[in-house]
Design a protein around this motif. Structure first.
Motif, PDB file in Angstrom:
ATOM      1  N   TYR A   1       0.861  -1.175   0.000  1.00  0.00           N
ATOM      2  CA  TYR A   1       0.000   0.000   0.000  1.00  0.00           C
ATOM      3  C   TYR A   1       0.902   1.230   0.000  1.00  0.00           C
ATOM      4  N   GLU A   2       0.844   1.971  -1.080  1.00  0.00           N
ATOM      5  CA  GLU A   2       1.718   3.118  -1.241  1.00  0.00           C
ATOM      6  C   GLU A   2       1.147   4.370  -0.593  1.00  0.00           C
ATOM      7  N   SER A   3      -0.185   4.506  -0.626  1.00  0.00           N
ATOM      8  CA  SER A   3      -0.798   5.713  -0.064  1.00  0.00           C
ATOM      9  C   SER A   3      -2.222   5.431   0.399  1.00  0.00           C
ATOM     10  N   LEU A   4      -2.679   6.261   1.333  1.00  0.00           N
ATOM     11  CA  LEU A   4      -4.057   6.200   1.828  1.00  0.00           C
ATOM     12  C   LEU A   4      -4.728   7.525   1.530  1.00  0.00           C
ATOM     13  N   HIS A   5      -6.010   7.461   1.225  1.00  0.00           N
ATOM     14  CA  HIS A   5      -6.753   8.674   0.869  1.00  0.00           C
ATOM     15  C   HIS A   5      -8.129   8.628   1.509  1.00  0.00           C
ATOM     16  N   VAL A   6      -8.695   9.805   1.758  1.00  0.00           N
ATOM     17  CA  VAL A   6     -10.078   9.928   2.204  1.00  0.00           C
ATOM     18  C   VAL A   6     -10.815  10.769   1.175  1.00  0.00           C
ATOM     19  N   VAL A   7     -11.957  10.274   0.701  1.00  0.00           N
ATOM     20  CA  VAL A   7     -12.719  11.002  -0.314  1.00  0.00           C
ATOM     21  C   VAL A   7     -14.212  10.885  -0.047  1.00  0.00           C
ATOM     22  N   CYS A   8     -14.941  11.932  -0.412  1.00  0.00           N
ATOM     23  CA  CYS A   8     -16.393  11.871  -0.422  1.00  0.00           C
ATOM     24  C   CYS A   8     -16.826  10.913  -1.526  1.00  0.00           C
ATOM     25  N   LYS A   9     -17.915  10.228  -1.302  1.00  0.00           N
ATOM     26  CA  LYS A   9     -18.438   9.342  -2.341  1.00  0.00           C
ATOM     27  C   LYS A   9     -18.968  10.172  -3.509  1.00  0.00           C
ATOM     28  N   GLY A  10     -19.034   9.568  -4.674  1.00  0.00           N
ATOM     29  CA  GLY A  10     -19.551  10.279  -5.839  1.00  0.00           C
ATOM     30  C   GLY A  10     -18.436  10.919  -6.636  1.00  0.00           C
ATOM     31  N   ASP A  11     -18.559  12.203  -6.923  1.00  0.00           N
ATOM     32  CA  ASP A  11     -17.617  12.904  -7.804  1.00  0.00           C
ATOM     33  C   ASP A  11     -16.187  12.853  -7.284  1.00  0.00           C
ATOM     34  N   CYS A  12     -15.998  13.091  -5.973  1.00  0.00           N
ATOM     35  CA  CYS A  12     -14.640  13.107  -5.420  1.00  0.00           C
ATOM     36  C   CYS A  12     -13.988  11.733  -5.561  1.00  0.00           C
ATOM     37  N   ASP A  13     -14.752  10.701  -5.280  1.00  0.00           N
ATOM     38  CA  ASP A  13     -14.228   9.338  -5.391  1.00  0.00           C
ATOM     39  C   ASP A  13     -13.837   9.034  -6.833  1.00  0.00           C
TER      40      ASP A  13
ATOM     41  N   ARG B   1       3.117  -9.735   8.052  1.00  0.00           N
ATOM     42  CA  ARG B   1       3.743  -9.221   6.835  1.00  0.00           C
ATOM     43  C   ARG B   1       2.990  -9.663   5.577  1.00  0.00           C
ATOM     44  N   GLU B   2       1.655  -9.701   5.698  1.00  0.00           N
ATOM     45  CA  GLU B   2       0.850 -10.045   4.530  1.00  0.00           C
ATOM     46  C   GLU B   2       0.899  -8.927   3.491  1.00  0.00           C
ATOM     47  N   LYS B   3       0.990  -7.690   4.003  1.00  0.00           N
ATOM     48  CA  LYS B   3       1.027  -6.519   3.127  1.00  0.00           C
ATOM     49  C   LYS B   3       2.154  -5.603   3.586  1.00  0.00           C
ATOM     50  N   GLU B   4       2.582  -4.743   2.694  1.00  0.00           N
ATOM     51  CA  GLU B   4       3.556  -3.726   3.036  1.00  0.00           C
ATOM     52  C   GLU B   4       2.890  -2.352   2.999  1.00  0.00           C
ATOM     53  N   PHE B   5       3.312  -1.494   3.905  1.00  0.00           N
ATOM     54  CA  PHE B   5       2.826  -0.119   3.920  1.00  0.00           C
ATOM     55  C   PHE B   5       4.018   0.826   3.812  1.00  0.00           C
ATOM     56  N   SER B   6       3.914   1.784   2.926  1.00  0.00           N
ATOM     57  CA  SER B   6       4.949   2.819   2.870  1.00  0.00           C
ATOM     58  C   SER B   6       4.912   3.618   4.165  1.00  0.00           C
ATOM     59  N   ASP B   7       5.992   4.314   4.461  1.00  0.00           N
ATOM     60  CA  ASP B   7       6.031   5.142   5.670  1.00  0.00           C
ATOM     61  C   ASP B   7       4.902   6.178   5.648  1.00  0.00           C
ATOM     62  N   GLU B   8       4.667   6.745   4.477  1.00  0.00           N
ATOM     63  CA  GLU B   8       3.609   7.745   4.343  1.00  0.00           C
ATOM     64  C   GLU B   8       2.239   7.137   4.617  1.00  0.00           C
ATOM     65  N   ALA B   9       1.993   5.940   4.051  1.00  0.00           N
ATOM     66  CA  ALA B   9       0.699   5.285   4.243  1.00  0.00           C
ATOM     67  C   ALA B   9       0.502   4.888   5.702  1.00  0.00           C
TER      68      ALA B   9
ATOM     69  N   GLN C   1       1.844   6.310   8.400  1.00  0.00           N
ATOM     70  CA  GLN C   1       1.604   7.496   9.216  1.00  0.00           C
ATOM     71  C   GLN C   1       0.187   8.013   9.009  1.00  0.00           C
ATOM     72  N   ARG C   2      -0.280   7.986   7.779  1.00  0.00           N
ATOM     73  CA  ARG C   2      -1.654   8.451   7.506  1.00  0.00           C
ATOM     74  C   ARG C   2      -2.663   7.547   8.213  1.00  0.00           C
ATOM     75  N   MET C   3      -2.408   6.247   8.199  1.00  0.00           N
ATOM     76  CA  MET C   3      -3.315   5.320   8.885  1.00  0.00           C
ATOM     77  C   MET C   3      -3.364   5.618  10.373  1.00  0.00           C
ATOM     78  N   LYS C   4      -2.225   5.882  10.991  1.00  0.00           N
ATOM     79  CA  LYS C   4      -2.207   6.206  12.423  1.00  0.00           C
ATOM     80  C   LYS C   4      -2.981   7.490  12.696  1.00  0.00           C
ATOM     81  N   ASN C   5      -2.788   8.496  11.843  1.00  0.00           N
ATOM     82  CA  ASN C   5      -3.511   9.761  12.026  1.00  0.00           C
ATOM     83  C   ASN C   5      -5.019   9.561  11.901  1.00  0.00           C
ATOM     84  N   ILE C   6      -5.422   8.727  10.964  1.00  0.00           N
ATOM     85  CA  ILE C   6      -6.851   8.463  10.766  1.00  0.00           C
ATOM     86  C   ILE C   6      -7.438   7.732  11.970  1.00  0.00           C
ATOM     87  N   TYR C   7      -6.692   6.784  12.525  1.00  0.00           N
ATOM     88  CA  TYR C   7      -7.180   6.086  13.716  1.00  0.00           C
ATOM     89  C   TYR C   7      -7.366   7.057  14.882  1.00  0.00           C
TER      90      TYR C   7
END
Length: 298
Positions: free
Chosen positions: A200-212, A254-262, A264-270
């Motif tokens: 997983y290179e990056s995480l994003h948050v988007v509104c459904k519809g047009d933004c998604d 270690r089923e998946k890998e997360f970039s440092d950016e991804a 950190q974003r996951m921790k912030n979202i939690y």
């Protein structure tokens, strides 16, 4: 959402108004008190800031609690508004009501403002007050005055003295605030390179519809595929816990890998999601956290 009858009388409603307005940043010049108040429940003030100077603006606050009868507040309940403002040297009028103002009262206030008899007026009716509870993190105030309603609301809390928002990557809408009124409004999107589904290179948050759709098109053009989870599910306490445990298991196995950016974003979202899913933080909790020096590690 809020049962306004949980505040039983006018005295308690005035105390609530005082604490609510203080939370919004008003200075309480004169608080509630028993006895003759000459049409004044509270006097509050704020600083209006211009380019070169600031000016104190004083508000007369009239508190009316008609929650039991559910009657609107009419002109008959708000007599001599201009005289009351002059007597207390106030510039504007605030109606703080557990129900709603009548159209007759609103029209009278509009006329007084237009004629210059009052500088401004504002009405905090039940819907506007409720909106502030939901959107600005007044969880301690809700717990104090509306304990039964609080259990149903699960309002957004401020764990570290400030609100941690979750913004849509496309339009900037606060997905966490939206989740209170519209639970299934936005998605958490995980992006992986097409040639490496394990990372997983990056995480994003988007509104459904047009933004998604815009985000998906952008990521696809950059060579990514996506998975998504609904923010509405992540603010469900049980599903929030399940998601965190799943994430921990993925990292451990270690089923998946997360970039440092991804990561950190996951921790912030939690942390942001926890403002809606965890219980109220009390003073003992805060002190223990500081004593252990754990804040910096989050």
């Amino acid at each position: 959402m809020i049962d306004w009858t949980e505040i039983p009388n006018g005295d308690s409603w005035e105390l609530f108004a005082r604490d609510f307005l203080a939370e919004l940043g008003f200075v309480i010049d004169i608080g509630p008190g028993r006895g003759a108040d000459a049409g004044r429940d509270l006097v509050v003030s704020e600083q209006l800031r211009g380019r070169l100077r600031t000016k104190k603006f004083t508000w007369l606050v009239s508190c009316k609690n008609f929650a039991v009868s559910d009657k609107s507040v009419g002109p008959d309940q708000e007599n001599n508004i201009t005289d009351r403002l002059k007597q207390h040297d106030a510039d504007g009028f605030i109606g703080f009501y557990s129900t709603v103002p009548s159209s007759g009262l609103v029209e009278r206030l509009q006329r007084l403002e237009k004629s210059g008899d009052i500088a401004a007026f504002e009405i905090f009716d039940r819907k506007k007050i409720e909106g502030h509870f939901i959107d600005t993190g007044m969880s301690k105030l809700a717990l104090r005055y509306f304990p039964t309603s609080y259990a149903r609301m699960r309002p957004i809390q401020k764990f570290f003295g400030k609100y941690e928002e979750i913004l849509c990557d496309v339009c900037g809408t606060d997905a966490l605030a939206k989740s209170v009124r519209t639970p299934y409004y936005s998605n958490l999107v995980l992006a992986s390179p097409i040639n490496n589904h394990r990372r997983y290179e990056s995480l994003h948050v988007v509104c459904k519809g047009d933004c998604d759709q815009k985000l998906q098109a952008l990521l696809y053009k950059k060579g990514f595929i996506t998975q998504w989870e609904d923010i509405g599910d992540l603010v469900n306490p049980i599903l929030f816990l399940k998601n965190m445990l799943t994430y921990m298991n993925i990292l451990h196995d270690r089923e998946k890998e997360f970039s440092d950016e991804a990561h950190q974003r996951m921790k912030n979202i939690y942390v942001s999601l926890a403002q809606r899913t965890l219980r109220e933080v009390n003073k003992e909790d805060e002190k223990r956290l500081v004593d252990l020096g754990e804040v910096e590690g989050l």
